[in-house]
Design a protein around this motif. Sequence first.
Motif, short mmCIF file in Angstrom:
data_model
loop_
_atom_site.label_atom_id
_atom_site.label_comp_id
_atom_site.label_asym_id
_atom_site.label_seq_id
_atom_site.Cartn_x
_atom_site.Cartn_y
_atom_site.Cartn_z
N GLU A 391 2.22 -53.10 44.11
CA GLU A 391 3.08 -52.28 44.97
C GLU A 391 2.31 -51.67 46.13
O GLU A 391 2.88 -51.42 47.19
CB GLU A 391 3.77 -51.19 44.15
CG GLU A 391 2.88 -50.27 43.37
CD GLU A 391 2.65 -50.73 41.94
OE1 GLU A 391 2.37 -49.86 41.09
OE2 GLU A 391 2.76 -51.95 41.68
N GLU A 395 3.27 -52.25 49.93
CA GLU A 395 3.51 -51.09 50.79
C GLU A 395 2.74 -51.20 52.09
O GLU A 395 3.26 -50.89 53.17
CB GLU A 395 3.14 -49.80 50.06
CG GLU A 395 3.40 -48.55 50.90
CD GLU A 395 3.05 -47.27 50.19
OE1 GLU A 395 3.23 -46.19 50.80
OE2 GLU A 395 2.59 -47.31 49.03
N ARG A 398 4.52 -53.67 54.30
CA ARG A 398 5.76 -53.09 54.85
C ARG A 398 5.46 -52.09 55.96
O ARG A 398 6.12 -52.09 57.01
CB ARG A 398 6.55 -52.41 53.73
CG ARG A 398 7.32 -53.35 52.83
CD ARG A 398 8.35 -52.60 52.00
NE ARG A 398 7.72 -51.60 51.13
CZ ARG A 398 7.34 -51.84 49.88
NH1 ARG A 398 7.53 -53.06 49.36
NH2 ARG A 398 6.79 -50.91 49.15
#
Length: 426
Positions: A391, A395, A398
């Motif tokens: 994650e 992240e 993103r």
Amino acid sequence: MPWEVGVVAEGIAEAGERRIGWAARAMPVLTALGERFAGERPFDGVRIAACLHVTAETAVLLGALRAGGAEIALAASNPLSTQDDVAAALETYGIAVHARAGVDRGTYYRHIHQALDISPNIVLDDGCDLVNILHTERVELLDTVAGGCEETTTGIIRLRQMASENALRFPVVAVNDTRTKRMFDNRYGTGQSTLDGIMRATNVLLAGRTVVVAGFGFCGRGVAERARGLGARVIVTEIDPVKALDATLQGYEVQPMGRAAEIGDVFVTVTGNRDVIRAEHLADMKDGAILANAGHFDVEIDVRALEESATAVRFGIRPNTDEYVMADGRRLLLLSEGRLVNLTAAEGHPAAVMDMSFSAQALAVAWLARSTWLAEESVRLRPGVHDVPAEIDAEVARLKLAATGIEIDILTDDQEHYLHSWRLGS
């Protein structure tokens, strides 16, 4: 010892501030994380010892950690990459810097010891030298170290060997092994910055030249791609049959170094291993061959064999270029003393690249602090090499896309259901 704030230091500190500010413009993700950390204060009470390249991009990373409350001491992971103006500027941030450009090997290790004098809770390493010293010469500090991060392939190789021998005493996060790091930093960053360093040091025209790339990992393929894009004929040398096959299917010539040595014009080692270019290879190289290393430590090219083979050496024939004259009159050009050419003859990866790498590093440090130093003992990470949580990698990607104004699709509910159900077929 750290920079003393005097007239000279203040003057170069101002230059370092400008350099850091310029880098920060291209690092929006890390800058945003610094602002988040300033509000959340995830590192209050945490002491961090770092052994990293002392560059403007590193300064942005450490500034973000400092904003989150960390007490930081920094040593250089390569004295030839140290930017003295940045080192002086970091002192004004309240960071203890033990680094100078161009110091000898003894001073390099003394600086690492000085950084460790902070009795760190978390360590950041680039090549595993700091972690190695902790486990061999500063074992009295190990009980205070909750964990660490490593950001290079070379360092991860050493750490995994330590772990396999049950010698690693604390958990280390393999920041180097994230998908974003391998793709963005290793491939595109190393590819561009390595050729930048070679061209700055020699002013060589790569179009039409034969470039030999030793190693076809993520860094090696980046160098090969950029060299081919500039018109070079690229030969790859490898020991891994799968990587060699990959290089072949991508259209590169694959040869053993013993054969490539006879025809190469420019040689770039990108392996993380030692003695990739040895005495027998040097004996077969053509006049004017250029030798460069982008594989971290200065052991990939056997510099001692080069020195012993030469009858004369012309140091500094160009900046970061030394000419070794062989007994038969051939001249071999060694760049940056065999150290990282992209960080000595050039400025390392572009700041936009390091924005992603150091953002992953910053988030990994925050996760590491929560999972070790700030966690209950029963749930703390165990000693060993640990992957960055997926994650965090996602992240970073993103945030980078958002910072550049790029939008992507998202799965519909039906698509999510299809991907997570084995009952639905074609």
